[in-house]
Design a protein around this motif. Structure first.
Motif, PDB file in Angstrom:
ATOM      1  N   UNK A 188       9.686 -48.590  29.082  1.00 11.20           N
ATOM      2  CA  UNK A 188       8.301 -48.968  29.359  1.00 11.20           C
ATOM      3  C   UNK A 188       7.417 -47.737  29.521  1.00 11.20           C
ATOM      4  N   UNK A 189       7.879 -46.766  30.284  1.00  9.65           N
ATOM      5  CA  UNK A 189       7.074 -45.558  30.484  1.00  9.65           C
ATOM      6  C   UNK A 189       6.980 -44.753  29.183  1.00  9.65           C
ATOM      7  N   UNK A 190       8.037 -44.728  28.396  1.00  4.80           N
ATOM      8  CA  UNK A 190       7.990 -44.041  27.111  1.00  4.80           C
ATOM      9  C   UNK A 190       7.003 -44.683  26.155  1.00  4.80           C
ATOM     10  N   UNK A 191       6.978 -45.999  26.132  1.00  6.68           N
ATOM     11  CA  UNK A 191       6.035 -46.711  25.263  1.00  6.68           C
ATOM     12  C   UNK A 191       4.600 -46.484  25.717  1.00  6.68           C
ATOM     13  N   UNK A 192       4.381 -46.498  27.015  1.00  7.29           N
ATOM     14  CA  UNK A 192       3.032 -46.247  27.531  1.00  7.29           C
ATOM     15  C   UNK A 192       2.561 -44.837  27.226  1.00  7.29           C
ATOM     16  N   UNK A 193       3.446 -43.868  27.440  1.00  7.19           N
ATOM     17  CA  UNK A 193       3.094 -42.483  27.134  1.00  7.19           C
ATOM     18  C   UNK A 193       2.842 -42.297  25.639  1.00  7.19           C
ATOM     19  N   UNK A 194       3.674 -42.904  24.810  1.00  9.46           N
ATOM     20  CA  UNK A 194       3.499 -42.793  23.357  1.00  9.46           C
ATOM     21  C   UNK A 194       2.166 -43.386  22.916  1.00  9.46           C
ATOM     22  N   UNK A 195       1.801 -44.537  23.457  1.00  9.73           N
ATOM     23  CA  UNK A 195       0.523 -45.160  23.100  1.00  9.73           C
ATOM     24  C   UNK A 195      -0.659 -44.297  23.531  1.00  9.73           C
ATOM     25  N   UNK A 196      -0.574 -43.745  24.729  1.00  7.48           N
ATOM     26  CA  UNK A 196      -1.659 -42.900  25.233  1.00  7.48           C
ATOM     27  C   UNK A 196      -1.786 -41.625  24.396  1.00  7.48           C
ATOM     28  N   UNK A 197      -0.664 -40.997  24.069  1.00  8.25           N
ATOM     29  CA  UNK A 197      -0.711 -39.783  23.264  1.00  8.25           C
ATOM     30  C   UNK A 197      -1.191 -40.053  21.846  1.00  8.25           C
ATOM     31  N   UNK A 198      -0.816 -41.209  21.290  1.00  7.56           N
ATOM     32  CA  UNK A 198      -1.288 -41.579  19.954  1.00  7.56           C
ATOM     33  C   UNK A 198      -2.811 -41.663  19.936  1.00  7.56           C
ATOM     34  N   UNK A 199      -3.369 -42.399  20.887  1.00  8.51           N
ATOM     35  CA  UNK A 199      -4.825 -42.564  20.941  1.00  8.51           C
ATOM     36  C   UNK A 199      -5.522 -41.229  21.196  1.00  8.51           C
ATOM     37  N   UNK A 200      -4.969 -40.425  22.086  1.00  9.03           N
ATOM     38  CA  UNK A 200      -5.557 -39.133  22.400  1.00  9.03           C
ATOM     39  C   UNK A 200      -5.538 -38.205  21.190  1.00  9.03           C
ATOM     40  N   UNK A 201      -4.431 -38.186  20.465  1.00  6.93           N
ATOM     41  CA  UNK A 201      -4.324 -37.311  19.290  1.00  6.93           C
ATOM     42  C   UNK A 201      -5.306 -37.725  18.201  1.00  6.93           C
ATOM     43  N   UNK A 202      -5.409 -39.018  17.920  1.00 13.94           N
ATOM     44  CA  UNK A 202      -6.352 -39.486  16.906  1.00 13.94           C
ATOM     45  C   UNK A 202      -7.778 -39.119  17.309  1.00 13.94           C
TER      46      UNK A 202
END
Length: 110
Positions: free
Chosen positions: A71-85
Motif C-alpha cells: 500500500x505504501x509503495x503504491x501510494x509513493x509510486x503514484x505520488x512520484x509519477x504525478x510529481x515527475x510528470x
C-alpha cells in the motif's frame, strides 16, 4: 512567413489577445515532451514501488506487513509519477525559449 515558421497572421492574432496557432514543429515538441514525461515518470514510479515492496519478496513478513508495504509503495509510486510528470512539463513550458534565427548567434542583432 517569418524566420521561425509562423505566418504574420499568427503574430497579429497574438497581439490582439486571441490564441495563436502553433506550428507543426511546436506541436511535435510538445508531443515528444509529453511522451518523455510519461515514460520517465513510469520508470521512477516502478523503481520506487520496487524499492518499497522489495522486502516483502525476500523476508518472511506477516500478511499485515506485506499489505502495508504494498500500500505504501503504491501510494509513493503514484505520488512520484504525478510529481515527475508535473515537473518535466512545467520545466518544458517555462524554459522553452525561442531559438536564435542563425546558428551560433545568441541574439538577432549580434
Amino acid at each position: 512567413m517569418s524566420n521561425n515558421g509562423e505566418s504574420n497572421n499568427s503574430y497579429r492574432a497574438r497581439a490582439e489577445g486571441t490564441p495563436a496557432r502553433r506550428t507543426q514543429a511546436q506541436r511535435d515538441a510538445v508531443t515528444v515532451e509529453i511522451g518523455y514525461a510519461l515514460t520517465s515518470a513510469a520508470f521512477v514510479a516502478a523503481v520506487a514501488f520496487g524499492v518499497v515492496t522489495g522486502p516483502a519478496l525476500f523476508l518472511d513478513l506477516s500478511h499485515g506487513a506485506v499489505r502495508a508495504l504494498v500500500t505504501s509503495g503504491a501510494g509513493l509510486a503514484a505520488a512520484l509519477f504525478a510529481l515527475r510528470v508535473a515537473t518535466v512539463l512545467y520545466r518544458f513550458h517555462h524554459v522553452a525559449a525561442p531559438q536564435p534565427s542563425q546558428p551560433g548567434r545568441t541574439s538577432p542583432d549580434s
